[in-house]
Design a protein around this motif. Structure first.
Motif, mmCIF file in Angstrom:
data_model
loop_
_atom_site.group_PDB
_atom_site.id
_atom_site.type_symbol
_atom_site.label_atom_id
_atom_site.label_comp_id
_atom_site.label_asym_id
_atom_site.label_seq_id
_atom_site.Cartn_x
_atom_site.Cartn_y
_atom_site.Cartn_z
ATOM 1 N N THR A 145 -0.802 34.219 -34.873
ATOM 2 C CA THR A 145 -2.204 34.550 -34.649
ATOM 3 C C THR A 145 -2.799 35.132 -35.921
ATOM 4 O O THR A 145 -2.182 35.983 -36.566
ATOM 5 C CB THR A 145 -2.352 35.562 -33.494
ATOM 6 N N LEU A 161 -9.193 37.013 -32.848
ATOM 7 C CA LEU A 161 -7.805 36.561 -32.932
ATOM 8 C C LEU A 161 -7.776 35.060 -32.720
ATOM 9 O O LEU A 161 -8.142 34.553 -31.654
ATOM 10 C CB LEU A 161 -6.955 37.260 -31.873
ATOM 11 N N ASP A 163 -5.547 31.764 -32.373
ATOM 12 C CA ASP A 163 -4.216 31.227 -32.103
ATOM 13 C C ASP A 163 -3.963 30.072 -33.080
ATOM 14 O O ASP A 163 -4.683 29.074 -33.077
ATOM 15 C CB ASP A 163 -4.145 30.726 -30.660
#
Length: 548
Positions: A145, A161, A163
């Protein structure tokens, strides 16, 4: 939007140690990392300082770290030779881990610590820290992340954040954000901190290799670190597993072109002293510039930076990672004090006030040493490899000078124990001068701001093991009534442990009957009796000098 008390960006040794210490102090932590869970790092740091091992001891991982890395009987010596397979010029003797607690004749033996230094590469160290952190119920690690779009406000911070596998993006809020995300720190950029100093001190071509046949080609006993000194190249070779894996640093010469223009294979073979037909495999390579750069600030409101995000310097004396962990331990107890309710937000002002001056001091030691070593590399006699008396004289003189310069960095007691805080708003100074220290020498002292001197108690236990996780009042005279100080600490909710010290150990007190040690084992105050205003002292050391 999910929330966290503390969000740490970066799961390297600095970020993981910070998370473990915060969790140990009762704080919930989220750690965000771009790599997969427990993915091995590049083989960078090779040395865990004694001061860092003291921290790992407190956190319960020192023994596992000590028992990992090179084989138990593999010497941790540093050998300097005309090449890895050439004639030895000098040797700095450092005990193998089997003999670490019993050897007494090395330059880093007999140090006043329960945990001597340890040679272990980061590829072995980091997985231990990751496993320990992942097992803590207060720590959540989010892997693969990336942290983006950092927004810092007065009372909180928020980040996006992303992924790295699925591409999804979510927002996360935290009360405090800490960038342990290295030289290209996203957090440092977000708080507007700028690096300044010496942009390029040296250039190093680093290659991580597998060479199973290399260890048996040595003319001298094995060593953890082997320096190659000849007129053609200078380099260092570090043993990674004590069998076949090695990290080779090729120190590039002034005036040489960029990294790719220098023949890596030829340089490796010159440093190793092997012929063109010798087989080895490159596992990875990472070329880098040695710098001395320090951020102009370590904090902006509720966001902080630590480790390489805050400072970058030539990695002499192994004080890159170790200095970062020192940052983390300073910040950890300050944050925990506030989040646990016994210190106001103003205690956090001490982080930059204490760590920035230390960073400047230590980086200059490292740079000064680097400059001396660079000068030595540039003056290798042409006849150093010659047979006969002239070559022998050259090898003897170079060996003498090399030992003199480098024993300071490989047995750096001063950097381990001598640093002190002299400008802190949460230390009660008494006008005494802090003892000077060098890279390899220091004087134990209870002058406020110094590391609390270590001692072995009469029952054989370590003073540090007996101290509390909060403040500890060391009492060298059990007849002194300290109830008023205990009451003041209780009134403010400050954790305080009273620890009586045997008279046989009174020498470390510098003549003071009472020494107040902080949660990070630095002296906060000392005296021969209680202060006139015990509550005022407690407010000073908890960051509330105005009595808030």
């Amino acid at each position: 939007m999910s929330e966290s008390d503390v969000l740490i960006v970066g799961a390297g040794p600095v970020g993981l140690t910070l998370a473990i210490d915060l969790a140990w102090r009762g704080i919930d932590v989220t750690v965000v990392e771009t790599r997969a869970p427990a993915a091995p790092p590049e083989p960078k740091c090779n040395h865990v300082a004694a001061r860092t091992m003291e921290i790992f001891r407190r956190l319960g991982v020192a023994e596992k770290i000590r028992n990992t890395g090179l084989p138990a009987d593999y010497p941790h010596d540093i050998s300097y030779r005309t090449s890895f397979t050439g004639q030895e010029l000098t040797r700095i003797k450092i005990p193998c881990r089997r003999d670490r607690f019993t050897a007494t004749d090395g330059p880093d033996c007999n140090w006043p610590t329960p945990e001597p230094p340890h040679r272990i590469n980061q590829i072995f160290l980091e997985p231990i820290l990751f496993e320990h952190a992942a097992a803590q119920p207060r720590i959540r690690i989010i892997s693969r992340t990336a942290v983006e779009d950092v927004v810092v406000d007065d009372s909180s911070a928020s980040v996006s954040l992303r992924d790295l596998d699925g591409g999804t993006v979510r927002r996360k809020n935290c009360r405090y954000l800490i960038g342990c995300d290295g030289a290209r720190s996203v957090v440092r950029k977000a708080i507007g901190a700028e690096l300044s100093g010496d942009a390029v001190v040296q250039r190093v071509q680093s290659t991580y290799i597998s060479a199973p046949g290399l260890i048996d080609r040595q003319k001298s006993a094995p060593a953890w670190g082997t320096g190659a000194i000849n007129p053609r190249r200078s380099g260092m070779v570090y043993a990674i597993d004590g069998r076949e894996r090695w990290l080779v640093h090729n120190y590039m010469k002034p005036g040489e072109g960029d990294f790719d223009s220098v023949d890596r294979d030829a340089c490796l073979r010159t440093i190793l002293g092997v012929e063109a037909g010798f087989d080895y495999e490159i596992i990875s390579k990472e070329d880098w510039h040695g710098r001395r750069l320090i951020a102009n600030k370590f904090r902006e409101r509720c966001a902080f930076v630590a480790g390489d995000a805050a400072h970058i310097w030539v990695p002499y004396a192994g004080y890159g990672m170790n200095a970062g962990i020192a940052d983390a331990m300073n910040l950890s107890w300050l944050l925990a004090a506030h989040l646990n309710g016994w210190a106001p937000p103003s205690i956090l002002d001490a982080y930059e006030a204490e760590r920035w001056p230390i960073t400047s001091q230590v980086s200059r030691f490292a740079m000064s040493h680097a400059e001396a070593e660079i000068r030595r590399r540039g003056a290798v006699p042409d006849d150093i490899e010659d047979a006969g008396p002239q070559g022998e004289r050259a090898r003897t003189e170079v060996g003498r000078l090399t030992y003199e310069i480098n024993v300071q960095q490989y047995a750096c007691a001063g950097l381990n124990f001598g640093t002190y805080y002299d400008r802190s708003p949460i230390i009660a100074y008494d006008g005494a001068e802090h003892p000077a220290y060098t890279m390899d020498h220091y004087s134990p002292s209870t002058v406020p701001g110094c590391r609390t001197p270590h001692l072995w108690r009469e029952d054989g236990s370590s003073l540090y093991d007996a101290m509390g996780e909060g403040f500890t009042l060391l009492r060298f005279d059990p007849l002194i009534d300290v109830a008023a100080l205990e009451a003041a600490a209780h009134a403010r909710g400050v954790p305080l442990k009273i620890l009586d010290i045997e008279k046989s150990n009174a020498a470390i007190s510098d003549g003071n009957a009472l020494v107040l040690s902080r949660p990070d084992q630095h002296v906060a105050w000392r005296g021969n009796g209680l202060p006139v205003d015990p509550l005022g002292l407690i407010d000073r050391v908890r960051g509330a000098a105005g009595g808030l």
